[in-house]
Design a protein around this motif. Sequence first.
Motif, short mmCIF file in Angstrom:
data_model
loop_
_atom_site.label_atom_id
_atom_site.label_comp_id
_atom_site.label_asym_id
_atom_site.label_seq_id
_atom_site.Cartn_x
_atom_site.Cartn_y
_atom_site.Cartn_z
N ALA A 43 -67.37 71.48 7.72
CA ALA A 43 -66.45 72.53 7.71
C ALA A 43 -65.96 72.22 6.18
N ALA A 44 -65.19 72.33 6.01
CA ALA A 44 -64.34 72.56 4.30
C ALA A 44 -63.23 71.71 4.50
N LEU A 45 -62.85 70.42 3.49
CA LEU A 45 -62.34 69.38 3.85
C LEU A 45 -61.05 70.08 2.68
N GLU A 46 -59.76 69.83 2.83
CA GLU A 46 -58.81 70.04 2.31
C GLU A 46 -58.47 68.72 1.53
N VAL A 47 -57.96 68.30 -0.43
CA VAL A 47 -57.26 67.58 -0.35
C VAL A 47 -56.13 66.81 0.95
N HIS A 48 -56.73 65.88 1.51
CA HIS A 48 -55.73 65.78 2.86
C HIS A 48 -56.09 63.74 2.74
N GLU A 49 -55.06 63.13 3.90
CA GLU A 49 -55.27 62.36 4.49
C GLU A 49 -55.54 62.32 5.37
N MET A 50 -56.84 61.07 5.55
CA MET A 50 -57.40 61.22 7.10
C MET A 50 -57.24 60.18 8.14
N LYS A 51 -57.50 60.34 9.31
CA LYS A 51 -56.58 59.53 10.27
C LYS A 51 -58.17 59.00 10.57
N ILE A 52 -57.87 57.41 10.57
CA ILE A 52 -59.11 57.40 11.12
C ILE A 52 -58.95 55.43 12.21
N ARG A 53 -58.94 56.46 13.40
CA ARG A 53 -58.74 55.21 14.82
C ARG A 53 -60.15 54.36 15.06
N ARG A 54 -60.05 53.07 13.97
CA ARG A 54 -60.98 52.20 15.30
C ARG A 54 -61.76 51.44 15.76
N ILE A 55 -63.05 51.39 16.61
CA ILE A 55 -62.96 50.64 18.03
C ILE A 55 -62.47 49.22 18.57
N ASP A 56 -62.28 48.57 17.64
CA ASP A 56 -62.14 47.66 17.96
C ASP A 56 -60.71 46.97 18.17
N ASP A 57 -59.35 47.89 17.87
CA ASP A 57 -58.26 47.48 18.33
C ASP A 57 -57.56 49.24 18.34
N ASP A 58 -56.54 49.39 19.62
CA ASP A 58 -55.89 50.58 19.63
C ASP A 58 -54.92 50.83 18.34
N ASN A 59 -53.87 49.98 17.82
CA ASN A 59 -53.50 50.09 16.65
C ASN A 59 -54.06 49.91 15.03
N HIS A 60 -55.61 49.61 14.94
CA HIS A 60 -56.50 49.75 13.95
C HIS A 60 -56.73 51.21 13.21
N VAL A 61 -55.64 51.77 12.51
CA VAL A 61 -55.89 52.67 11.87
C VAL A 61 -56.39 52.55 10.19
N ASP A 62 -57.31 53.26 9.70
CA ASP A 62 -57.92 53.06 8.78
C ASP A 62 -57.21 54.33 7.94
N TRP A 63 -56.26 54.67 7.16
CA TRP A 63 -56.09 55.98 6.36
C TRP A 63 -56.80 55.74 4.95
#
Length: 139
Positions: A43-63
């Motif tokens: 899929a083609a992406l827009e200019v956007h903030e991507m949220k990635i929830r890591r596997i090490d901790d439910d609260n660990h999110v990379d933006w």
Amino acid sequence: MAEMTVQIVTPDGIKYDHRAKYILAGTKDGEIGILPGHVNIIAALEVHEMKIRRIDDDNHVDWVAVNGGIIEVKNDHVTIVADSAERERDIDVSRAERAKLRAERELEEAQQAADNIDQVRRAQVALQRAINRINVGSK
């Protein structure tokens, strides 16, 4: 635990390479949530903030501020190819705010000239990218 490999690649190289259990991305058709086992897509992406929830901790999110590009999901491997991408920790918010002000000025000047639609569009994209960087950098 089900997981995916996520890589974000730009012309400058790999900007992100981690394992994740959830991704939220902005495509041309709207936001898409991706979990392990997702159907294969491109899929083609827009200019956007991507949220990635890591596997090490439910609260660990990379933006990550992604400036367009494409996303490919294939067999729990997610590849994003973008012109540019920055993690929240790498964004200089004050620099992004200066870029936003500059883009707003350029947009106003281009709209007043009203004869160069390309100049207006470039200024709009620059403004959108600056706002995206500010939003991600302020998380």
